[in-house]
Design a protein around this motif. Structure first.
Motif, mmCIF file in Angstrom:
data_model
loop_
_atom_site.group_PDB
_atom_site.id
_atom_site.type_symbol
_atom_site.label_atom_id
_atom_site.label_comp_id
_atom_site.label_asym_id
_atom_site.label_seq_id
_atom_site.Cartn_x
_atom_site.Cartn_y
_atom_site.Cartn_z
ATOM 1 N N PHE A 1 -0.053 -9.232 -0.652
ATOM 2 C CA PHE A 1 1.312 -8.903 -1.047
ATOM 3 C C PHE A 1 1.342 -8.427 -2.503
ATOM 4 O O PHE A 1 1.900 -7.368 -2.816
ATOM 5 C CB PHE A 1 2.216 -10.124 -0.863
ATOM 6 N N ARG A 2 0.723 -9.199 -3.386
ATOM 7 C CA ARG A 2 0.718 -8.831 -4.814
ATOM 8 C C ARG A 2 0.010 -7.501 -5.044
ATOM 9 O O ARG A 2 0.454 -6.681 -5.864
ATOM 10 C CB ARG A 2 0.053 -9.937 -5.625
ATOM 11 N N THR A 3 -1.088 -7.291 -4.320
ATOM 12 C CA THR A 3 -1.829 -6.033 -4.474
ATOM 13 C C THR A 3 -0.982 -4.853 -4.025
ATOM 14 O O THR A 3 -0.947 -3.801 -4.678
ATOM 15 C CB THR A 3 -3.130 -6.078 -3.653
ATOM 16 N N SER A 4 -0.272 -5.027 -2.911
ATOM 17 C CA SER A 4 0.598 -3.965 -2.410
ATOM 18 C C SER A 4 1.717 -3.644 -3.388
ATOM 19 O O SER A 4 2.032 -2.470 -3.644
ATOM 20 C CB SER A 4 1.192 -4.383 -1.049
ATOM 21 N N VAL A 5 2.313 -4.682 -3.961
ATOM 22 C CA VAL A 5 3.379 -4.481 -4.955
ATOM 23 C C VAL A 5 2.858 -3.671 -6.140
ATOM 24 O O VAL A 5 3.502 -2.715 -6.598
ATOM 25 C CB VAL A 5 3.936 -5.836 -5.440
ATOM 26 N N GLN A 6 1.671 -4.017 -6.623
ATOM 27 C CA GLN A 6 1.110 -3.314 -7.779
ATOM 28 C C GLN A 6 0.837 -1.856 -7.461
ATOM 29 O O GLN A 6 1.112 -0.971 -8.283
ATOM 30 C CB GLN A 6 -0.174 -3.999 -8.244
ATOM 31 N N SER B 1 4.347 5.370 -11.334
ATOM 32 C CA SER B 1 3.887 5.687 -12.690
ATOM 33 C C SER B 1 2.842 6.797 -12.722
ATOM 34 O O SER B 1 2.704 7.497 -13.723
ATOM 35 C CB SER B 1 3.318 4.439 -13.368
ATOM 36 N N THR B 2 2.097 6.973 -11.626
ATOM 37 C CA THR B 2 1.002 7.951 -11.626
ATOM 38 C C THR B 2 1.156 9.063 -10.596
ATOM 39 O O THR B 2 0.500 10.101 -10.708
ATOM 40 C CB THR B 2 -0.341 7.257 -11.347
ATOM 41 N N SER B 3 1.996 8.828 -9.547
ATOM 42 C CA SER B 3 2.142 9.776 -8.429
ATOM 43 C C SER B 3 0.819 10.034 -7.724
ATOM 44 O O SER B 3 0.621 11.086 -7.112
ATOM 45 C CB SER B 3 2.742 11.109 -8.915
ATOM 46 N N ASN B 4 -0.083 9.077 -7.811
ATOM 47 C CA ASN B 4 -1.392 9.207 -7.170
ATOM 48 C C ASN B 4 -1.258 8.912 -5.676
ATOM 49 O O ASN B 4 -0.853 7.822 -5.296
ATOM 50 C CB ASN B 4 -2.375 8.218 -7.810
ATOM 51 N N PRO B 5 -1.592 9.875 -4.800
ATOM 52 C CA PRO B 5 -1.459 9.637 -3.350
ATOM 53 C C PRO B 5 -2.330 8.490 -2.848
ATOM 54 O O PRO B 5 -1.991 7.838 -1.871
ATOM 55 C CB PRO B 5 -1.871 10.973 -2.728
ATOM 56 N N LYS B 6 -3.455 8.225 -3.517
ATOM 57 C CA LYS B 6 -4.313 7.107 -3.109
ATOM 58 C C LYS B 6 -3.604 5.774 -3.334
ATOM 59 O O LYS B 6 -3.796 4.826 -2.567
ATOM 60 C CB LYS B 6 -5.636 7.150 -3.876
ATOM 61 N N SER B 7 -2.791 5.704 -4.378
ATOM 62 C CA SER B 7 -2.040 4.476 -4.643
ATOM 63 C C SER B 7 -1.056 4.204 -3.514
ATOM 64 O O SER B 7 -0.884 3.057 -3.081
ATOM 65 C CB SER B 7 -1.297 4.564 -5.976
ATOM 66 N N PHE B 8 -0.416 5.248 -3.019
ATOM 67 C CA PHE B 8 0.540 5.075 -1.924
ATOM 68 C C PHE B 8 -0.180 4.624 -0.661
ATOM 69 O O PHE B 8 0.270 3.695 0.027
ATOM 70 C CB PHE B 8 1.297 6.376 -1.665
ATOM 71 N N TYR B 9 -1.298 5.246 -0.346
ATOM 72 C CA TYR B 9 -2.087 4.848 0.822
ATOM 73 C C TYR B 9 -2.528 3.392 0.697
ATOM 74 O O TYR B 9 -2.407 2.609 1.647
ATOM 75 C CB TYR B 9 -3.307 5.760 0.955
ATOM 76 N N ASN C 1 -2.458 -2.346 2.109
ATOM 77 C CA ASN C 1 -2.405 -3.750 1.708
ATOM 78 C C ASN C 1 -1.133 -4.430 2.204
ATOM 79 O O ASN C 1 -1.151 -5.633 2.514
ATOM 80 C CB ASN C 1 -2.535 -3.877 0.194
ATOM 81 N N PHE C 2 -0.047 -3.681 2.294
ATOM 82 C CA PHE C 2 1.178 -4.220 2.888
ATOM 83 C C PHE C 2 0.932 -4.590 4.350
ATOM 84 O O PHE C 2 1.363 -5.655 4.807
ATOM 85 C CB PHE C 2 2.311 -3.192 2.786
ATOM 86 N N ILE D 1 11.078 -9.253 -0.948
ATOM 87 C CA ILE D 1 11.034 -7.790 -1.015
ATOM 88 C C ILE D 1 11.456 -7.267 -2.387
ATOM 89 O O ILE D 1 11.058 -6.163 -2.793
ATOM 90 C CB ILE D 1 11.924 -7.165 0.096
ATOM 91 N N ASP D 2 12.227 -8.067 -3.141
ATOM 92 C CA ASP D 2 12.671 -7.622 -4.459
ATOM 93 C C ASP D 2 11.519 -7.456 -5.444
ATOM 94 O O ASP D 2 11.692 -6.847 -6.512
ATOM 95 C CB ASP D 2 13.696 -8.603 -5.052
ATOM 96 N N ASP D 3 10.332 -7.980 -5.114
ATOM 97 C CA ASP D 3 9.167 -7.776 -5.973
ATOM 98 C C ASP D 3 8.726 -6.314 -5.989
ATOM 99 O O ASP D 3 8.077 -5.859 -6.940
ATOM 100 C CB ASP D 3 7.993 -8.649 -5.511
ATOM 101 N N TYR D 4 9.073 -5.583 -4.921
ATOM 102 C CA TYR D 4 8.722 -4.171 -4.828
ATOM 103 C C TYR D 4 9.736 -3.327 -5.595
ATOM 104 O O TYR D 4 10.908 -3.717 -5.717
ATOM 105 C CB TYR D 4 8.718 -3.709 -3.369
ATOM 106 N N PRO D 5 9.307 -2.165 -6.092
ATOM 107 C CA PRO D 5 10.281 -1.229 -6.655
ATOM 108 C C PRO D 5 11.378 -0.934 -5.627
ATOM 109 O O PRO D 5 11.106 -0.826 -4.430
ATOM 110 C CB PRO D 5 9.442 0.025 -6.945
#
Length: 233
Positions: free
Chosen positions: A135-140, A147-155, A160-161, A183-187
């Protein structure tokens, strides 16, 4: 390192335990990869090449954990074959298949333990702790997307979610309630869509989960381009 005979022995046990039918594997390829401990290729499996790729890193862990990784991949083999004619299969594989593969892997480790603790990646822990770590990894990763718009971050955020959803299916009586309470931990921009994907996973509705993820993916691609354009002004 596993032999093909050993892996197919686990295939037999997996089929008996889970009632998921998969064919015997035809090859093992050991690789120097640090991305994952094992994987299967959708194109391989769908074309009848039943190959599993196993990282040499896996052998550093105890045998039960190594076998649990195999069982995780066996779920993917089943799902690739089951959904191979579905247009958005890659989105199903990234959501429900990852979730249920994680559930299956953790269930295997729980059966091998005489206590509430499991040995996961060399660490004595609990299923609840594994869920919260994912959960924490997915939130990060979701924060990294903005912050980066990196597609790998979204994947990685979605993967992880999905791992997290698979874990909380085992340790929370009402997994959707857990998700709603945290869920409020997520943007904020991700909260509604992740709740819907989580609900689809918990309801065991892979088609809906895949459709929701595909829609979210396309929206994120568009928003990422807009963020990049705004930064370049």
């Amino acid at each position: 390192m596993f032999t093909l005979e050993q892996v197919n022995h686990e295939v037999d046990l997996f089929v008996k335990e889970t009632q998921m039918s998969i064919p015997p594997l035809t090859n093992i390829i050991h690789i120097d990869s640090h991305k994952s401990f094992a994987c299967v290729s959708s194109s391989d499996i769908a074309s009848g090449k039943y190959i599993i790729y196993i990282s040499n890193d896996l052998c550093q862990y105890d045998l039960d954990y190594q076998i649990s990784v195999l069982w995780h991949e066996f779920v993917h083999v089943h799902d690739i074959l089951y959904f191979k004619n579905i247009k958005n299969i890659k989105y199903i594989m990234a959501t429900c298949s990852e979730a249920f593969a994680t559930t299956t892997q953790l269930e295997y480790l729980c059966r091998k333990s005489n206590t509430k603790h499991i040995l996961y990646e060399g660490q004595l822990t609990t299923v609840s702790a594994v869920a919260q770590s994912y959960f924490r990894t997915s939130v990060q990763y979701c924060k990294d997307v903005l912050s980066t718009s990196n597609p790998k971050s979204f994947y990685n955020a979605i993967r992880n979610f999905s791992y997290c959803c698979g874990a909380i299916l085992l340790c929370w009586e009402d997994p959707l309630k857990f998700l709603k309470e945290n869920i409020d931990d997520y943007p904020e921009v991700f909260q509604h869509d992740l709740l819907q994907i989580g609900d689809a996973i918990f309801s065991k509705n892979p088609i809906r989960a895949g459709n929701l993820y595909e829609k979210l993916h396309r929206a994120q691609q568009k928003q990422a381009l807009e963020r990049i354009a705004n930064r370049n002004k």
